[in-house]
Motif scaffolding. Structure first.
Motif, short mmCIF file in Angstrom:
data_model
loop_
_atom_site.label_atom_id
_atom_site.label_comp_id
_atom_site.label_asym_id
_atom_site.label_seq_id
_atom_site.Cartn_x
_atom_site.Cartn_y
_atom_site.Cartn_z
N ILE A 161 6.85 -28.19 18.33
CA ILE A 161 7.94 -28.83 19.07
C ILE A 161 9.16 -27.94 19.12
O ILE A 161 9.78 -27.73 20.17
CB ILE A 161 8.27 -30.19 18.43
CG1 ILE A 161 7.14 -31.19 18.68
CG2 ILE A 161 9.59 -30.74 18.98
CD1 ILE A 161 7.24 -32.45 17.86
N GLU A 162 9.52 -27.37 17.97
CA GLU A 162 10.71 -26.53 17.91
C GLU A 162 10.54 -25.25 18.74
O GLU A 162 11.47 -24.82 19.42
CB GLU A 162 11.05 -26.18 16.46
CG GLU A 162 11.40 -27.39 15.60
CD GLU A 162 12.58 -28.18 16.12
OE1 GLU A 162 13.45 -27.59 16.79
OE2 GLU A 162 12.63 -29.40 15.87
N GLN A 200 8.57 -24.92 21.30
CA GLN A 200 8.55 -25.36 22.70
C GLN A 200 9.97 -25.61 23.20
O GLN A 200 10.33 -25.24 24.32
CB GLN A 200 7.71 -26.64 22.80
CG GLN A 200 7.28 -27.02 24.21
CD GLN A 200 6.19 -28.07 24.19
OE1 GLN A 200 5.03 -27.75 23.97
NE2 GLN A 200 6.55 -29.32 24.41
N ARG A 201 10.78 -26.24 22.35
CA ARG A 201 12.18 -26.47 22.70
C ARG A 201 12.93 -25.16 22.92
O ARG A 201 13.86 -25.09 23.72
CB ARG A 201 12.86 -27.24 21.58
CG ARG A 201 12.60 -28.74 21.57
CD ARG A 201 13.20 -29.33 20.30
NE ARG A 201 13.46 -30.75 20.41
CZ ARG A 201 13.92 -31.49 19.43
NH1 ARG A 201 14.17 -30.94 18.25
NH2 ARG A 201 14.14 -32.78 19.60
N GLY A 213 10.76 -33.95 15.62
CA GLY A 213 11.17 -33.88 17.02
C GLY A 213 12.22 -34.88 17.43
O GLY A 213 12.34 -35.22 18.61
N TYR A 253 6.04 -35.00 23.88
CA TYR A 253 6.33 -33.59 24.07
C TYR A 253 5.23 -32.86 24.85
O TYR A 253 5.33 -31.65 25.07
CB TYR A 253 6.56 -32.90 22.72
CG TYR A 253 7.93 -33.19 22.15
CD1 TYR A 253 9.06 -32.54 22.63
CD2 TYR A 253 8.10 -34.13 21.15
CE1 TYR A 253 10.33 -32.80 22.12
CE2 TYR A 253 9.36 -34.41 20.62
CZ TYR A 253 10.47 -33.75 21.13
OH TYR A 253 11.72 -34.02 20.62
#
Length: 332
Positions: free
Chosen positions: A5-6, A8-9, A45, A72
């Motif tokens: 998630i991180e 991807q962010r 997330g 996500y």
């Protein structure tokens, strides 16, 4: 998932490869398990974890992480076992073999039994994050009979063991919970632990329960004792008063688990001599191998009690910051 998630962010394309299902370790936890922590400490997330309980259940956690994956749109590639990693920083090649998804209780099935012949895939990646946890590899006792089909290193649920003689090896939380559940569902339970009593870290609401069951003779217990041999219909126990033979149908060897050190070493990651901790930059979690990061409990090596979901979930933030910094500096 938290690391993905991180990253991807931070603007990167991320693929998650798992030899089992989504959050495979949690899926294989005991069916009726309640977490020792509160819902907000399991969140990733920035997605709230709704729960009807002060301490969430396994079922609630599985639903929560499914919803997070959907939110996500994580690119999860389940039932693929990583067999080989080659190349280097900026150009890794990852080869996987498909795993039979029908073996849902197969943590203890052999790797060869799980693999699907011919189903090989290859991936290319600039960076790798290894977050394999430790639950897949039990600590083996190396005693005669440990290979028998009646011996399990994981506890799921009590029903199949009704009216059976069950022996549990261990003295921590998992052993205590299994002993209590099995006893309450009609098993005749014997517990064997090498220490003089239940482990001091057994949770405060579990410890009085298990100790009272032992005190009342409802659960038989042998302390300062070890199992020396497992037979088809019995188990031999070495006690301070000599050898004891007890009637037995099933054994749960709940002696703990450890990370896959061999896999880390195959990547070139160095481990500390005594605790098998990966050599890492503690600010970025990059290992001694450029481009290879570690996250979660494997950061602690054999000290698996140091890192849980509650603190390991933040590792992805450190990794993503470093990825963004390095790849931006490289102009890509």
């Amino acid at each position: 998932m938290a690391s993905a998630i991180e990253a991807q962010r931070a603007g990167f394309r991320v693929v998650l490869i798992d030899k089992g299902c989504l959050v495979n370790s949690l899926f294989h936890y005991p069916a009726n398990m309640t977490f020792f922590t509160t819902p907000e400490l399991l969140e990733i997330g920035d997605i709230p974890f709704p729960s009807a309980h002060i301490k969430p259940t396994r079922e609630e956690a599985l639903e929560y992480y499914r919803k997070v994956a959907e939110h996500y749109r994580l690119d999860v590639r389940p039932y693929q076992r990583v067999d080989q990693v080659s190349g280097g920083d900026g150009n890794f090649q990852v080869r996987t073999t498909a795993v039979n998804p029908t073996i849902l209780g197969a943590l203890e099935a052999s790797e060869e039994h799980q693999r699907i012949p011919g189903r090989v895939r290859e991936y290319q990646a600039r960076k790798l994050v290894v977050a394999t946890g430790y639950y897949d590899l039990p600590n083996i006792m190396h005693i005669p009979g440990e290979e028998l089909a009646k011996v399990f290193h994981y506890y799921r649920e009590p029903h199949p063991f009704f009216d059976r003689d069950v022996l549990i090896i261990g003295g921590k939380n998992s052993a205590s919970i299994a002993a209590l559940e099995l006893w309450r569902h009609g098993s005749r339970v014997t517990l064997v632990h090498r220490q003089p009593g239940m482990h001091p870290h057994v949770k405060y609401w579990i410890r009085p329960d298990i100790e009272n069951r032992i005190k009342n003779g409802e659960i038989a217990a042998y302390f300062n004792s070890t199992v020396s041999e497992i037979r088809e219909e019995s188990v031999l126990i070495q006690t301070p008063n000599g050898e004891v033979r007890v009637k037995n149908d099933f054994v749960f060897a709940l002696t703990g688990y450890h990370p896959d050190y061999a896999f880390l070493q195959s990547l070139g990651v160095r481990l500390t001599p005594e605790e098998c901790r990966p050599i890492v930059d503690h600010q970025t979690l990059e290992t001694n191998v450029p481009g290879v990061y570690v996250a979660g409990v494997i950061v602690a090596g054999s000290r698996t009690s140091e890192i849980f979901i509650e603190n390991g979930r933040f590792h992805g933030q450190h990794i993503a910051q470093d990825l963004k910094k390095k790849l931006s500096a490289a102009g890509s």
